[in-house]
Design a protein around this motif. Structure first.
Motif, PDB file in Angstrom:
ATOM      1  N   ASP A 149       0.804  -1.227   0.000  1.00  0.00           N
ATOM      2  CA  ASP A 149       0.000   0.000   0.000  1.00  0.00           C
ATOM      3  C   ASP A 149       0.833   1.271   0.000  1.00  0.00           C
ATOM      4  N   GLY A 150       2.101   1.165  -0.432  1.00  0.00           N
ATOM      5  CA  GLY A 150       2.946   2.344  -0.593  1.00  0.00           C
ATOM      6  C   GLY A 150       3.067   2.681  -2.064  1.00  0.00           C
ATOM      7  N   PRO A 151       3.846   3.706  -2.394  1.00  0.00           N
ATOM      8  CA  PRO A 151       3.991   4.111  -3.799  1.00  0.00           C
ATOM      9  C   PRO A 151       4.922   3.204  -4.596  1.00  0.00           C
ATOM     10  N   GLY A 152       5.570   2.253  -3.916  1.00  0.00           N
ATOM     11  CA  GLY A 152       6.475   1.332  -4.602  1.00  0.00           C
ATOM     12  C   GLY A 152       6.779   0.167  -3.684  1.00  0.00           C
ATOM     13  N   HIS A 153       7.588  -0.808  -4.155  1.00  0.00           N
ATOM     14  CA  HIS A 153       7.838  -2.006  -3.344  1.00  0.00           C
ATOM     15  C   HIS A 153       8.781  -1.730  -2.185  1.00  0.00           C
ATOM     16  N   CYS A 154       9.370  -0.531  -2.128  1.00  0.00           N
ATOM     17  CA  CYS A 154      10.321  -0.209  -1.059  1.00  0.00           C
ATOM     18  C   CYS A 154       9.759   0.770  -0.027  1.00  0.00           C
TER      19      CYS A 154
ATOM     20  N   PHE B 205      14.050   2.782  13.963  1.00  0.00           N
ATOM     21  CA  PHE B 205      14.936   2.767  12.801  1.00  0.00           C
ATOM     22  C   PHE B 205      15.708   1.462  12.666  1.00  0.00           C
ATOM     23  N   ALA B 206      16.113   0.875  13.806  1.00  0.00           N
ATOM     24  CA  ALA B 206      16.887  -0.367  13.745  1.00  0.00           C
ATOM     25  C   ALA B 206      16.049  -1.484  13.125  1.00  0.00           C
ATOM     26  N   ASP B 207      14.769  -1.548  13.490  1.00  0.00           N
ATOM     27  CA  ASP B 207      13.869  -2.556  12.909  1.00  0.00           C
ATOM     28  C   ASP B 207      13.685  -2.302  11.410  1.00  0.00           C
ATOM     29  N   ALA B 208      13.446  -1.025  11.074  1.00  0.00           N
ATOM     30  CA  ALA B 208      13.239  -0.668   9.672  1.00  0.00           C
ATOM     31  C   ALA B 208      14.484  -0.939   8.838  1.00  0.00           C
ATOM     32  N   LYS B 209      15.655  -0.750   9.455  1.00  0.00           N
ATOM     33  CA  LYS B 209      16.918  -0.987   8.746  1.00  0.00           C
ATOM     34  C   LYS B 209      17.011  -2.434   8.265  1.00  0.00           C
TER      35      LYS B 209
ATOM     36  N   LEU C 151      14.903  -6.639   1.958  1.00  0.00           N
ATOM     37  CA  LEU C 151      14.231  -6.434   0.672  1.00  0.00           C
ATOM     38  C   LEU C 151      15.146  -5.837  -0.389  1.00  0.00           C
ATOM     39  N   ASP C 152      16.430  -5.617   0.001  1.00  0.00           N
ATOM     40  CA  ASP C 152      17.392  -5.008  -0.916  1.00  0.00           C
ATOM     41  C   ASP C 152      16.875  -3.662  -1.427  1.00  0.00           C
ATOM     42  N   CYS C 153      16.384  -2.858  -0.480  1.00  0.00           N
ATOM     43  CA  CYS C 153      15.785  -1.561  -0.821  1.00  0.00           C
ATOM     44  C   CYS C 153      16.621  -0.375  -0.334  1.00  0.00           C
ATOM     45  N   GLY C 154      17.908  -0.596  -0.124  1.00  0.00           N
ATOM     46  CA  GLY C 154      18.750   0.515   0.294  1.00  0.00           C
ATOM     47  C   GLY C 154      18.674   0.784   1.779  1.00  0.00           C
TER      48      GLY C 154
ATOM     49  N   SER D 126      12.769   3.495  -2.412  1.00  0.00           N
ATOM     50  CA  SER D 126      11.345   3.642  -2.723  1.00  0.00           C
ATOM     51  C   SER D 126      11.086   4.887  -3.547  1.00  0.00           C
ATOM     52  N   SER D 127       9.932   4.926  -4.164  1.00  0.00           N
ATOM     53  CA  SER D 127       9.467   6.163  -4.773  1.00  0.00           C
ATOM     54  C   SER D 127       9.172   7.133  -3.634  1.00  0.00           C
ATOM     55  N   GLU D 128       9.123   8.397  -3.930  1.00  0.00           N
ATOM     56  CA  GLU D 128       8.841   9.379  -2.891  1.00  0.00           C
ATOM     57  C   GLU D 128       7.431   9.193  -2.334  1.00  0.00           C
ATOM     58  N   VAL D 129       7.313   9.350  -1.012  1.00  0.00           N
ATOM     59  CA  VAL D 129       5.993   9.358  -0.379  1.00  0.00           C
ATOM     60  C   VAL D 129       5.615  10.803  -0.047  1.00  0.00           C
ATOM     61  N   LEU D 130       6.445  11.706  -0.525  1.00  0.00           N
ATOM     62  CA  LEU D 130       6.236  13.126  -0.285  1.00  0.00           C
ATOM     63  C   LEU D 130       6.660  13.863  -1.545  1.00  0.00           C
ATOM     64  N   ARG D 131       5.890  14.872  -1.943  1.00  0.00           N
ATOM     65  CA  ARG D 131       6.260  15.611  -3.150  1.00  0.00           C
ATOM     66  C   ARG D 131       5.756  17.042  -3.063  1.00  0.00           C
TER      67      ARG D 131
END
Length: 467
Positions: free
Chosen positions: A46-51, A73-77, A83-86, A144-149
């Motif tokens: 449900d995000g703008p991309g798979h990352c 952040f540690a969990d998100a890291k 997912l190899d998403c940087g 990921s694609s931006e979630v903010l623009r």
């Protein structure tokens, strides 16, 4: 073990048979050659991309979510790595990308940040939690694609702020919106520092949902998701209140939403504002020196000398954007002042508001020539690096008084026309000059635009000062 040993017996260990462990602590191994993976699959949805999106894990043949208790952040890291998403950009909580369905598989996740997979991190037993889907954890990774623009501007670093939530872009209400909030947006987008934080749909009205209201950032957050705000979609706003940002990376030195027109300098003229991609004027109802003070300050034009109404600097064109403006005089941005809703008014352009700011009061761009002394002669003004004359249409003692004062020549005793001190050459720079007599410089008076006249040098204006 160091990891380089050829056999396990070459690693350091307690003596054989000596341990303080129970059978629940048996160690296991999964090797690549076994075709078995110990890692529970994960995905971001449900995000703008798979990352970027809501974190979901696959367990017992079902996808489920992760509770945001202690999510950081540690969990998100670890999620981004798996997912190899940087690298991780943010670790939003509170179902940032919408509420999931099905089981909540994990709670109280505590990763070190070095794990290869989320299922390697410490957490409560699968399916044990005290949460609901309103607490679903999310992740935004750099891949990921931006979630903010920022939209509706020629540059990606300026515009109306839009956020991606629940598979849809939406806007932010300007209630409480300030430079601290803008600073976080600029940082998150890699756009430098915040130059301004316009409200009142300064870059046009958005459409779709208004996702956020009551945003309150400290200004030090890495992402907008870390700031406090009302629950997603909860607001008492309309799109007239859409928030915007201008960042230093846009190359816009300041928000290009305010200007003075119809005057002889950038510091005097009819006040015009840019809204919905169009310049328009301000009605003079309630217009006063406090309003003018804010305009002059914002334009870098010093203090306000006066706040003329009644289209003193000519009738504008296009919409009348603002009416009943009421500034306290302390605002740093004119658009922080109270006013009616954009475009709502009961005025016509004969009521356009103006300001006269101190600006640059130098006399170096004005001189009297061909007279008996420096305080009498034909009036010449310097514009565009060239000296030129003034047409005598409407020229009177009020105009002469300003010239004499600007040159330090006392009061005006006469304002002759018809080239009394000889005809000039070159440009006739000004025509239909209309000073009230109280201005500090000629540039603060009303006149036709530079170089526009219906005269010849036989109509050059002059001045005689008391000297």
């Amino acid at each position: 073990c160091e990891g380089t040993e050829s056999t396990l017996t070459k690693c350091q260990a307690s003596p054989w048979g000596e341990s303080s462990c129970s059978h629940g602590k048996y160690a296991s191994v999964v090797c690549s050659g076994s075709a078995v993976s110990s890692f529970a699959p994960i995905r971001l949805v449900d995000g703008p991309g798979h990352c970027a999106g809501r974190v979901e894990v696959f367990h017992k043949e079902k996808w489920g979510t992760v509770c945001d208790d202690s999510w950081d952040f540690a969990d998100a890291k670890v999620v981004c790595r798996q997912l190899d998403c940087g690298v991780v950009i943010s670790a939003p909580r509170r179902a940032y990308f919408g509420e999931g369905q099905g089981p909540i598989w994990l709670d109280d996740v505590h990763c070190m940040g070095t794990e290869a997979a989320l299922s390697e991190c410490r957490a409560k037993t699968w399916g044990i939690h005290g949460c609901e889907h309103g607490e679903d954890a999310s992740v935004v990774c750099s891949g990921s694609s931006e979630v903010l623009r920022l939209v509706n501007s020629p540059h990606r670093c300026a515009g109306r702020v839009e956020v991606f939530h629940n598979q849809q872009w939406g806007t932010i209400c300007d209630d409480g919106w300030d430079l601290k909030d803008a600073a976080v947006v600029c940082r998150q987008l890699g756009c430098g520092t915040a130059v301004s934080a316009p409200g009142s749909s300064g870059f046009g009205q958005g459409s779709g949902p208004i996702w956020l209201d009551g945003v309150s950032c400290l200004g030090t957050e890495a992402t907008l998701a870390e700031c406090s705000f009302k629950p997603w979609g909860h607001h008492a706003c309309n799109h007239v209140e859409d928030a915007s940002v201008v960042c230093s990376g846009s190359g816009i030195a300041s928000s290009p939403r305010l200007r003075l027109a119809g005057g002889l300098s950038k510091c005097a003229g009819r006040v015009e504002v840019f809204y919905n991609n169009e310049w328009g004027t301000i009605c003079d109802d309630g217009w006063d020196p406090k309003d003018a003070t804010v305009v002059c300050r914002q334009l870098g034009c010093g203090v306000a000398l006066s706040a003329p109404g009644l289209a003193r600097f000519g009738w504008g064109a296009g919409p009348i954007w603002l009416d009943d403006v009421s500034c306290t005089g302390e605002e740093t941005d004119f658009f922080q002042c109270q006013a009616k809703t954009w475009g709502i008014h009961n005025c016509h352009h004969g009521e356009d508001a103006g300001v006269v700011c101190a600006g640059n009061s130098s006399s170096a761009n004005l001189r009297l020539v061909n007279g008996p002394d420096r305080c009498a002669g034909r009036v010449e003004v310097l514009h565009d690096r060239q000296w030129g004359t003034i047409c005598d249409d409407g020229w009177d003692l009020n105009d002469a008084a300003v010239v004499c004062q600007q040159l330090g020549c006392g009061r005006a005793t006469a304002a002759p026309g018809r080239a009394r001190f000889g005809q000039g050459t070159g440009h006739i720079w000004l025509d239909d000059v209309g000073c009230s007599g109280s201005e500090e410089t000629l540039a603060q008076c009303r006149a036709r635009p530079w170089g526009q006249s219906n005269c010849n040098h036989g109509e050059d204006a002059s001045v005689i000062c008391s000297g």
